[in-house]
Enzyme design. Structure first.
Site, PDB file in Angstrom:
ATOM      1  N   GLU A   1      36.799   2.757  76.472  1.00 20.50           N
ATOM      2  CA  GLU A   1      37.508   2.475  77.718  1.00 20.50           C
ATOM      3  C   GLU A   1      37.406   1.017  78.161  1.00 20.50           C
ATOM      4  O   GLU A   1      38.143   0.587  79.053  1.00 20.50           O
ATOM      5  CB  GLU A   1      36.984   3.394  78.823  1.00 20.50           C
ATOM      6  CG  GLU A   1      37.417   4.851  78.621  1.00 20.50           C
ATOM      7  CD  GLU A   1      36.822   5.811  79.628  1.00 20.50           C
ATOM      8  OE1 GLU A   1      35.874   5.413  80.330  1.00 20.50           O
ATOM      9  OE2 GLU A   1      37.294   6.955  79.706  1.00 20.50           O
TER      10      GLU A   1
ATOM     11  N   GLU B   1      21.660  14.057  63.479  1.00 21.65           N
ATOM     12  CA  GLU B   1      20.764  13.344  64.387  1.00 21.65           C
ATOM     13  C   GLU B   1      19.338  13.239  63.856  1.00 21.65           C
ATOM     14  O   GLU B   1      18.513  12.518  64.415  1.00 21.65           O
ATOM     15  CB  GLU B   1      20.738  14.020  65.748  1.00 21.65           C
ATOM     16  CG  GLU B   1      20.030  15.361  65.804  1.00 21.65           C
ATOM     17  CD  GLU B   1      19.947  15.896  67.223  1.00 21.65           C
ATOM     18  OE1 GLU B   1      18.813  16.110  67.685  1.00 21.65           O
ATOM     19  OE2 GLU B   1      20.995  16.071  67.862  1.00 21.65           O
TER      20      GLU B   1
END
Length: 269
Positions: free
Chosen positions: A79, A110
């Protein structure tokens, strides 16, 4: 370490609650999040100041994380270009498991302590840059490994976590530890913890971009004009700044491509 994010919810038999009861109780828990963020504003201030200083000297900002935390980093990074008109490589979000993990969980991604540094090498990360690890637990191996290696290479490190005293904070020059307490749904850190991380990311990236001169007054003068709504918003900004009518403002905006350039050109006419 004791992970508050994994502690038992204080709500029992939630599967027997009415819809209204569930919604009200989730909302009660959500009210605690901005209070927790407020307590760590001094930590956020130190991180934001350090990141802005590095970026002002040509550095970039990287986020690494897994699952919800990784997705939030990708969202914040993606963004920044449309909001502040910055290059796409100024703020980079990397998620364990690669871009496919944005939509679909990647098994064991992860848990690889070495992979984050491998992923970061694709961007030639260096000592001018900043790396922020995102992990509600504060213990994600992918993030620990990335921060550890980054520090050894002179890269500024920070984190946004929701437990205190974890290994990710220990690997961070500027840790931000937002303790929001147990989740409404036990262990579901996409809820309060995710909200806390999103709030801090909003504060961090917005503050950094303001300090880098990407805001004028209170306006996004470098935003990308990617749709009619944003063109109209930009036109309104130019009208206000130059005290001219809509058509003249729109003409300047479309001719020069940004609010900042349109205003500067209009002032020199």
């Amino acid at each position: 370490m004791i992970r508050i994010t994994e502690q038992e919810s204080k709500y029992n038999d939630i599967d027997k609650m009415s819809v209204l009861e569930i919604l009200k109780d989730i909302n009660e828990e959500d009210k605690l999040v901005p209070q927790a963020v407020e307590k760590v504003i001094p930590q956020i201030e130190k991180l934001a100041t350090a990141v802005a200083d590095r970026m002002a000297k040509g550095g970039r900002l990287f986020y690494i994380g897994a699952g919800t935390s990784g997705r939030l980093g990708v969202v914040d990074a993606s963004e920044c270009p449309p909001t502040f008109g910055v290059p796409f490589d100024w703020v980079v979000g990397i998620i364990a498991g690669g871009d496919i993990a944005i939509r679909k969980a990647v098994e064991n991604a992860e848990d690889d302590v070495a992979q984050a540094w491998v992923d970061l090498q694709e961007y030639s990360i260096n000592e001018k840059d900043c790396l922020i690890g995102l992990a509600a637990s504060g213990t994600t191996p992918y993030v620990i490994g990335g921060l550890n290696t980054a520090r050894k290479n002179g890269i500024l490190t920070g984190c946004i976590v929701c437990n205190e005293g974890g290994p990710i904070a220990a690997e961070s020059d500027y840790p931000v530890e937002v303790v929001v307490g147990p989740e409404f749904l036990t262990g579901s850190t996409r809820m309060k913890s995710g909200t806390a991380q999103k709030l801090v990311l909003n504060m961090l990236s917005t503050t950094v971009m303001i300090k880098l001169g990407r805001v004028r007054g209170n306006k996004m003068v470098d935003m990308q004009l990617t749709n009619d709504k944003l063109v109209d918003r930009g036109t309104q900004m130019v009208m206000h700044e130059l005290n001219i009518d809509y058509d003249k403002a729109a003409d300047l905006l479309l001719r020069y491509g940004s609010v900042r350039k349109a205003v500067e050109a209009g002032q020199n006419l």
